[in-house]
Scaffold this motif. Structure first.
Motif, mmCIF file in Angstrom:
data_model
loop_
_atom_site.group_PDB
_atom_site.id
_atom_site.type_symbol
_atom_site.label_atom_id
_atom_site.label_comp_id
_atom_site.label_asym_id
_atom_site.label_seq_id
_atom_site.Cartn_x
_atom_site.Cartn_y
_atom_site.Cartn_z
ATOM 1 N N TRP A 1 13.523 8.845 -14.885
ATOM 2 C CA TRP A 1 13.673 7.794 -15.560
ATOM 3 C C TRP A 1 12.871 6.566 -14.965
ATOM 4 N N LEU A 2 12.866 6.476 -13.744
ATOM 5 C CA LEU A 2 11.969 5.310 -13.158
ATOM 6 C C LEU A 2 10.836 5.417 -13.042
ATOM 7 N N LEU A 3 10.024 6.580 -13.175
ATOM 8 C CA LEU A 3 8.959 6.888 -13.268
ATOM 9 C C LEU A 3 8.445 6.693 -14.818
ATOM 10 N N GLY A 4 9.150 6.860 -15.762
ATOM 11 C CA GLY A 4 8.987 6.421 -17.049
ATOM 12 C C GLY A 4 8.804 5.123 -17.431
ATOM 13 N N GLN A 5 9.845 4.314 -16.977
ATOM 14 C CA GLN A 5 9.985 2.914 -17.032
ATOM 15 C C GLN A 5 8.651 2.291 -16.341
ATOM 16 N N SER A 6 8.468 2.801 -14.977
ATOM 17 C CA SER A 6 7.045 2.362 -14.262
ATOM 18 C C SER A 6 5.772 2.393 -15.043
ATOM 19 N N LEU A 7 5.713 3.497 -15.958
ATOM 20 C CA LEU A 7 4.501 3.581 -16.461
ATOM 21 C C LEU A 7 4.292 2.648 -17.626
ATOM 22 N N ILE A 8 5.300 2.421 -18.171
ATOM 23 C CA ILE A 8 5.352 1.283 -19.268
ATOM 24 C C ILE A 8 5.130 -0.089 -18.565
ATOM 25 N N GLY B 1 0.839 -1.083 -0.062
ATOM 26 C CA GLY B 1 -0.008 0.056 -0.032
ATOM 27 C C GLY B 1 0.814 1.406 0.017
ATOM 28 N N LYS B 2 2.392 1.329 -0.615
ATOM 29 C CA LYS B 2 2.886 2.192 -0.350
ATOM 30 C C LYS B 2 3.440 2.732 -1.862
ATOM 31 N N LEU B 3 2.682 2.675 -2.871
ATOM 32 C CA LEU B 3 3.005 3.047 -4.174
ATOM 33 C C LEU B 3 3.274 4.360 -4.394
ATOM 34 N N ARG B 4 2.549 5.072 -3.972
ATOM 35 C CA ARG B 4 2.704 6.847 -4.007
ATOM 36 C C ARG B 4 4.045 7.196 -3.107
ATOM 37 N N ASP B 5 4.498 6.595 -2.054
ATOM 38 C CA ASP B 5 5.553 6.827 -1.396
ATOM 39 C C ASP B 5 6.598 6.130 -2.274
ATOM 40 N N TYR B 6 6.901 5.110 -3.029
ATOM 41 C CA TYR B 6 7.866 4.845 -3.963
ATOM 42 C C TYR B 6 8.115 5.601 -4.906
ATOM 43 N N PHE B 7 6.727 6.232 -5.437
ATOM 44 C CA PHE B 7 6.926 7.023 -6.684
ATOM 45 C C PHE B 7 7.451 8.475 -6.360
ATOM 46 N N ALA B 8 7.198 8.853 -5.066
ATOM 47 C CA ALA B 8 7.503 10.284 -4.669
ATOM 48 C C ALA B 8 9.165 10.163 -4.402
ATOM 49 N N ASP B 9 9.753 9.073 -4.333
ATOM 50 C CA ASP B 9 11.317 8.993 -4.268
ATOM 51 C C ASP B 9 12.035 8.674 -5.378
ATOM 52 N N ALA B 10 10.875 8.497 -6.511
ATOM 53 C CA ALA B 10 11.781 8.011 -7.917
ATOM 54 C C ALA B 10 12.106 8.893 -8.790
ATOM 55 N N SER B 11 13.080 8.750 -9.566
ATOM 56 C CA SER B 11 13.664 9.731 -10.542
ATOM 57 C C SER B 11 12.981 9.703 -11.901
ATOM 58 N N PRO C 1 8.924 15.663 -5.191
ATOM 59 C CA PRO C 1 8.655 14.605 -5.918
ATOM 60 C C PRO C 1 8.613 15.199 -7.406
ATOM 61 N N TRP C 2 8.914 14.358 -8.375
ATOM 62 C CA TRP C 2 8.950 14.680 -9.648
ATOM 63 C C TRP C 2 7.246 14.337 -10.138
ATOM 64 N N GLU C 3 6.932 15.159 -11.066
ATOM 65 C CA GLU C 3 5.551 14.622 -11.540
ATOM 66 C C GLU C 3 5.691 14.833 -13.134
ATOM 67 N N MET C 4 4.982 13.938 -13.728
ATOM 68 C CA MET C 4 4.812 13.864 -15.210
ATOM 69 C C MET C 4 3.886 15.078 -15.641
ATOM 70 N N LYS C 5 4.129 15.777 -16.672
ATOM 71 C CA LYS C 5 3.414 17.004 -16.788
ATOM 72 C C LYS C 5 3.231 17.064 -18.320
ATOM 73 N N ASP C 6 3.793 16.109 -19.269
ATOM 74 C CA ASP C 6 3.392 16.156 -20.733
ATOM 75 C C ASP C 6 4.048 14.626 -21.043
ATOM 76 N N LEU C 7 3.197 13.944 -22.186
ATOM 77 C CA LEU C 7 3.272 12.769 -22.523
ATOM 78 C C LEU C 7 2.982 12.650 -24.042
ATOM 79 N N THR C 8 3.988 12.455 -24.910
ATOM 80 C CA THR C 8 3.696 12.095 -26.264
ATOM 81 C C THR C 8 4.332 10.669 -26.687
#
Length: 378
Positions: A278-285, A266-276, A369-376
């Motif tokens: 690069w890791l966030l982009g990989q996690s989305l796929i 139940g800690k995905l939000r915490d994990y993403f808050a500490d992610a780079s 935390p990093w946040e995705m603001k644009d995706l193409t």
């Protein structure tokens, strides 16, 4: 004289019976009415890993401060995008359910209206939610410690965090993670239900239960390698991963397994808050590959509604998607970053092709935390 007294006694008994039977239905009706009133005044607070999850833990809320605030709501329109959590409230007299955001506010998702709670009611609800969340999920336990708890030949229970289905396994081998097998044919059949009758390498978030402890973990669903339990209907073993465990081919933790471990905690939000980025982009796929729509929602909270809708619309046309290579773009400054990632997709009508995902990330400070603001993607 005797008959006179007998007649008098009988008369008294008749009066008492009449009084009793006239009182009893009323008392029973009153009790039923009181129970109905009580049920109407109660609310149910639930936690589950995704809106579609069948496995949930709930508690009845009867605290008058919370109940009155929700039963007689003060609605407020808001243009902000809520950061939804995994907590829901349901009950008579309110919409199908209300969803709690990360600030412990309640929302009607359909109308996108926020329910305003008093400070006292909000604090009580937050405390109840924290306790319930703790009860529902597994604990994070590093592989070095998990390996001791789930030692070789140990039998333990696996519970799927989405369906709530449970089955028994035995750890047979594994050094970098646990290689396990279902104990019996009945256990194998339950595992087949979790994987919809088809074996796959896809990861699933699970809770590993042993000695009264619930540990967050991840499993794949593909029989492979050695087989040590005869007649269990499972030819080989499958892998169970814990925090910081790795595959046989790499010393680094496996990203999709780690995503599922944090989901099971139940800690995905915490994990993403500490992610780079690069890791966030990989996690989305990876989230798209595993049909983890709630994980996709978490990763794309910063996108516009139009971009989020376009991504989900495109996904419906992909039969599969697998992460390939990519690169992290140089940061223009400490608050801006971007990534270029490639993924191989199987399109429903166009066949196999490679898509490039270009993402732009922002943050409000060097420690935010990093946040995705644009995706193409093209």
């Amino acid at each position: 004289m005797f008959f006179k007294r007998l007649s008098s006694s009988i008369a008294c008994m008749m009066i008492m019976l009449i009084l009793f039977f006239s009182w009893w239905p009323a008392t029973e009706a009153a009790a039923a009415n009181q129970e109905e009133i009580s049920s109407r005044s109660q609310l149910i607070l639930s936690v589950k890993a995704s809106p579609a999850a069948q496995f949930e833990t709930h508690v009845i809320i009867a605290d008058p401060d919370i109940v009155n605030a929700i039963k007689v709501p003060k609605w407020q329109r808001s243009d902000e995008t809520p950061r939804f959590t995994d907590m829901y409230i349901s009950g008579q007299g309110i919409p199908s359910f209300l969803r709690m955001d990360s600030s412990s506010r309640l929302w009607d998702e359909d109308r996108m209206e926020m329910l305003v709670l008093s400070g006292k009611a909000a604090e009580k609800l937050k405390q109840t939610a924290v306790a319930l969340h703790e009860q529902h999920y597994g604990k994070l336990l590093d592989w070095q410690e998990a390996e001791k708890l789930f030692s070789r030949k140990a039998i333990f229970v696996i519970k799927d965090i989405e369906t709530g289905l449970s089955f028994r396994v035995q750890r047979r081998a594994g050094h970098d993670h646990a290689d396990v097998q279902p104990v019996t044919k009945a256990d194998t059949e339950i595992m087949k239900q979790i994987y919809n009758k088809g074996w796959t390498w896809d990861r699933k978030a699970i809770i590993a239960e042993k000695d009264g402890r619930q540990i967050a973990a991840s499993m794949n669903g593909m029989p492979h390698g050695g087989d040590g339990i005869p007649e269990n209907g499972f030819s080989g073993h499958f892998c169970v991963h814990f925090l910081n465990s790795s595959t046989h081919k790499s010393d680094a933790p496996d990203l999709p397994h780690q995503l599922m471990v944090y989901k099971a905690a139940g800690k995905l939000r915490d994990y993403f808050a500490d992610a780079s980025p690069w890791l966030l982009g990989q996690s989305l796929i990876e989230a798209l590959h595993h049909d983890e729509l709630e994980m996709v929602r978490l990763l794309t909270e910063g996108l516009s509604k139009e971009q989020s809708a376009a991504l989900l619309q495109q996904k419906q046309e992909w039969r599969s998607i697998r992460r390939k290579d990519g690169r992290e773009l140089p940061q223009e400054e400490s608050l801006l970053s971007g990534t270029q990632l490639e993924a191989e997709i199987m399109h429903a009508t166009r066949g196999k092709r490679v898509l490039q995902f270009n993402s732009r990330f922002v943050r409000t400070s060097p420690i935010s935390p990093w946040e995705m603001k644009d995706l193409t993607f093209s």
